[in-house]
Design a protein around this motif. Sequence first.
Motif, PDB file in Angstrom:
ATOM      1  N   PRO A   1       0.916  -1.044  -0.042  1.00 46.96           N
ATOM      2  CA  PRO A   1      -0.160   0.090  -0.150  1.00 46.96           C
ATOM      3  C   PRO A   1       1.426   1.096   0.147  1.00 46.96           C
ATOM      4  CG  PRO A   1      -1.110  -1.605   1.157  1.00 46.96           C
ATOM      5  CD  PRO A   1       0.300  -2.069   0.930  1.00 46.96           C
ATOM      6  N   ASP A   2       2.247   1.219   0.148  1.00 48.45           N
ATOM      7  CA  ASP A   2       2.620   2.144   0.292  1.00 48.45           C
ATOM      8  C   ASP A   2       3.119   2.579  -0.611  1.00 48.45           C
ATOM      9  OD1 ASP A   2       2.273   2.930   2.699  1.00 48.45           O
ATOM     10  OD2 ASP A   2       3.445   2.341   4.622  1.00 48.45           O
ATOM     11  N   SER A   3       4.253   1.874  -1.731  1.00 50.81           N
ATOM     12  CA  SER A   3       4.441   1.905  -2.990  1.00 50.81           C
ATOM     13  C   SER A   3       3.598   1.861  -4.164  1.00 50.81           C
ATOM     14  CB  SER A   3       5.903   0.956  -2.914  1.00 50.81           C
ATOM     15  OG  SER A   3       5.264  -0.257  -2.568  1.00 50.81           O
ATOM     16  N   ALA A   4       2.452   0.723  -4.101  1.00 59.45           N
ATOM     17  CA  ALA A   4       1.819   0.862  -4.909  1.00 59.45           C
ATOM     18  C   ALA A   4       1.107   2.977  -5.499  1.00 59.45           C
ATOM     19  CB  ALA A   4       0.562   0.340  -4.451  1.00 59.45           C
ATOM     20  N   GLU A   5       0.504   2.889  -6.736  1.00 59.56           N
ATOM     21  CA  GLU A   5      -0.463   3.683  -7.087  1.00 59.56           C
ATOM     22  C   GLU A   5      -1.853   3.800  -6.439  1.00 59.56           C
ATOM     23  OE1 GLU A   5      -0.484   4.912 -10.918  1.00 59.56           O
ATOM     24  OE2 GLU A   5       1.384   5.142 -11.115  1.00 59.56           O
ATOM     25  N   ILE A   6      -1.944   4.663  -5.714  1.00 58.38           N
ATOM     26  CA  ILE A   6      -3.658   4.994  -4.749  1.00 58.38           C
ATOM     27  C   ILE A   6      -4.029   6.061  -5.644  1.00 58.38           C
ATOM     28  CG2 ILE A   6      -2.404   3.968  -2.625  1.00 58.38           C
ATOM     29  CD1 ILE A   6      -2.701   7.144  -2.061  1.00 58.38           C
ATOM     30  N   PRO A   7      -5.237   5.414  -5.687  1.00 61.99           N
ATOM     31  CA  PRO A   7      -6.731   6.720  -6.089  1.00 61.99           C
ATOM     32  C   PRO A   7      -6.534   7.924  -5.657  1.00 61.99           C
ATOM     33  CG  PRO A   7      -7.871   4.697  -5.768  1.00 61.99           C
ATOM     34  CD  PRO A   7      -6.551   4.776  -4.911  1.00 61.99           C
TER      35      PRO A   7
ATOM     36  N   GLN B   1     -13.232   6.898  -5.496  1.00 62.64           N
ATOM     37  CA  GLN B   1     -14.163   6.191  -6.069  1.00 62.64           C
ATOM     38  C   GLN B   1     -13.935   5.263  -6.753  1.00 62.64           C
ATOM     39  OE1 GLN B   1     -13.956   9.418  -8.805  1.00 62.64           O
ATOM     40  NE2 GLN B   1     -15.362  11.176  -6.697  1.00 62.64           N
ATOM     41  N   ALA B   2     -14.687   4.371  -7.782  1.00 65.13           N
ATOM     42  CA  ALA B   2     -14.969   3.436  -8.623  1.00 65.13           C
ATOM     43  C   ALA B   2     -13.522   3.033  -9.991  1.00 65.13           C
ATOM     44  CB  ALA B   2     -15.895   2.188  -8.440  1.00 65.13           C
ATOM     45  N   ASN B   3     -12.469   3.081 -10.291  1.00 61.73           N
ATOM     46  CA  ASN B   3     -11.788   3.908 -10.891  1.00 61.73           C
ATOM     47  C   ASN B   3     -10.823   2.660 -11.464  1.00 61.73           C
ATOM     48  OD1 ASN B   3      -9.760   4.666  -8.971  1.00 61.73           O
ATOM     49  ND2 ASN B   3     -10.735   6.634  -9.569  1.00 61.73           N
ATOM     50  N   SER B   4      -9.876   2.985 -12.180  1.00 62.36           N
ATOM     51  CA  SER B   4      -9.125   1.821 -13.133  1.00 62.36           C
ATOM     52  C   SER B   4      -8.375   2.036 -12.376  1.00 62.36           C
ATOM     53  CB  SER B   4      -8.443   2.472 -14.459  1.00 62.36           C
ATOM     54  OG  SER B   4      -7.965   3.782 -14.545  1.00 62.36           O
TER      55      SER B   4
ATOM     56  N   LYS C   1      -7.140  -2.946  -5.766  1.00 65.46           N
ATOM     57  CA  LYS C   1      -7.690  -4.430  -5.306  1.00 65.46           C
ATOM     58  C   LYS C   1      -7.433  -5.561  -5.650  1.00 65.46           C
ATOM     59  CE  LYS C   1     -10.369  -3.638  -2.592  1.00 65.46           C
ATOM     60  NZ  LYS C   1      -9.942  -4.024  -1.456  1.00 65.46           N
ATOM     61  N   LEU C   2      -6.908  -4.902  -7.314  1.00 65.46           N
ATOM     62  CA  LEU C   2      -6.621  -6.330  -8.221  1.00 65.46           C
ATOM     63  C   LEU C   2      -5.632  -6.844  -7.062  1.00 65.46           C
ATOM     64  CD1 LEU C   2      -8.007  -8.788  -9.760  1.00 65.46           C
ATOM     65  CD2 LEU C   2      -6.043  -7.195 -11.648  1.00 65.46           C
ATOM     66  N   GLU C   3      -4.304  -6.079  -6.503  1.00 65.62           N
ATOM     67  CA  GLU C   3      -3.103  -6.481  -6.893  1.00 65.62           C
ATOM     68  C   GLU C   3      -3.201  -6.926  -5.274  1.00 65.62           C
ATOM     69  OE1 GLU C   3       0.996  -6.932  -6.389  1.00 65.62           O
ATOM     70  OE2 GLU C   3      -0.668  -6.872  -8.085  1.00 65.62           O
ATOM     71  N   ALA C   4      -4.546  -6.463  -4.364  1.00 61.38           N
ATOM     72  CA  ALA C   4      -4.736  -6.911  -2.494  1.00 61.38           C
ATOM     73  C   ALA C   4      -4.778  -8.361  -2.660  1.00 61.38           C
ATOM     74  CB  ALA C   4      -5.796  -5.749  -2.029  1.00 61.38           C
ATOM     75  N   ILE C   5      -6.500  -8.687  -3.649  1.00 54.96           N
ATOM     76  CA  ILE C   5      -6.851  -9.692  -3.370  1.00 54.96           C
ATOM     77  C   ILE C   5      -5.240 -11.083  -3.925  1.00 54.96           C
ATOM     78  CG2 ILE C   5      -7.853 -11.376  -4.807  1.00 54.96           C
ATOM     79  CD1 ILE C   5      -9.837  -9.222  -5.220  1.00 54.96           C
ATOM     80  N   ARG C   6      -4.925 -11.114  -5.405  1.00 51.57           N
ATOM     81  CA  ARG C   6      -3.741 -11.615  -5.606  1.00 51.57           C
ATOM     82  C   ARG C   6      -3.058 -12.424  -4.612  1.00 51.57           C
ATOM     83  NH1 ARG C   6       1.789 -11.917  -7.047  1.00 51.57           N
ATOM     84  NH2 ARG C   6       1.790  -9.300  -6.444  1.00 51.57           N
ATOM     85  N   LYS C   7      -2.047 -11.007  -3.859  1.00 55.56           N
ATOM     86  CA  LYS C   7      -1.288 -11.177  -2.509  1.00 55.56           C
ATOM     87  C   LYS C   7      -2.096 -11.510  -1.080  1.00 55.56           C
ATOM     88  CE  LYS C   7       0.750  -8.102  -0.710  1.00 55.56           C
ATOM     89  NZ  LYS C   7       1.574  -6.189   0.006  1.00 55.56           N
TER      90      LYS C   7
END
Length: 273
Positions: free
Chosen positions: A80-86, A137-140, A146-152
């Motif tokens: 969460p600290d390194s990924a791009e966030i909304p 907001q539900a954007n790309s 969220k996809l990355e969090a589910i994968r981890k």
Amino acid sequence: MSAGHHTDRELDLSNAGRGVWLVKVPKYIAARWDRAPGSMDVGKLRIANRVQGQKSSNVSLTLSQAVLAMKDEDKPKGSPDSAEIPRDHTLDVSTVTHQALGVFSHQTPSNCNDVVPESEKLVFEGQIVQKLECRPQANSKYMSLKLEAIRKAAIPKRVVKQLDRIVQNYKPVSDHKHNIEYEERKKAEGKKARDDKEAVQEMLFSAFEKHQYYNIKDLVKITRQPIVYLKEILKDVCVYNLKNPHKNMWELKPEYRHYKVDEAAPSTSTSND
């Protein structure tokens, strides 16, 4: 903290009439705000005028570019600290009812090294009047996060690793310590010396003067005799109950019963049998 460190200090209530908001933000925002310096602009809050028919105002949060650009070299890629966030978020507003919530703060002088400094200032910052929940907001960009969090989360914490050679460090213990102690104790109990039959009977009579019924485990502890030998003596002086309410319990045969209750009240017709 010991009672000797407790001191009475005044509480500053100058802000008692102020209303404050309690805002719940996602973990990825909290992680970056926690690392942000005090002088950094972390975002902007916009409050739109309430439209007729709506229960609450429209509130939105836009994170600053400084927060979006924050990177943590110590964190692995995808955290969460390194990924791009909304950037854009909406805040759902709810009113606090049937609760009395407040915000307190304390200020300690930087030059004070005491565990509980006498000069520490306690302040009541205000009463919570509204709760807000920050939602992206539900954007790309949010969907990718969220996809990355589910994968981890789907990655197992433990994996099976095939070894190509024998590892001596994992050699199993031949026998555990508690197993050895149990076997030694079992052997010691099995080698108990048999006392004279009359001495064992005296111990049994003494025990049955205190209680009318005993199970076999308690009698073994009292007499310290092998269970097979003890049962032979019990059959001579006791009866084994097979029915409730004293099922599986031993009591003296009628001819051996002599309780203190009978001596204290010989005129009564009630019996302890």
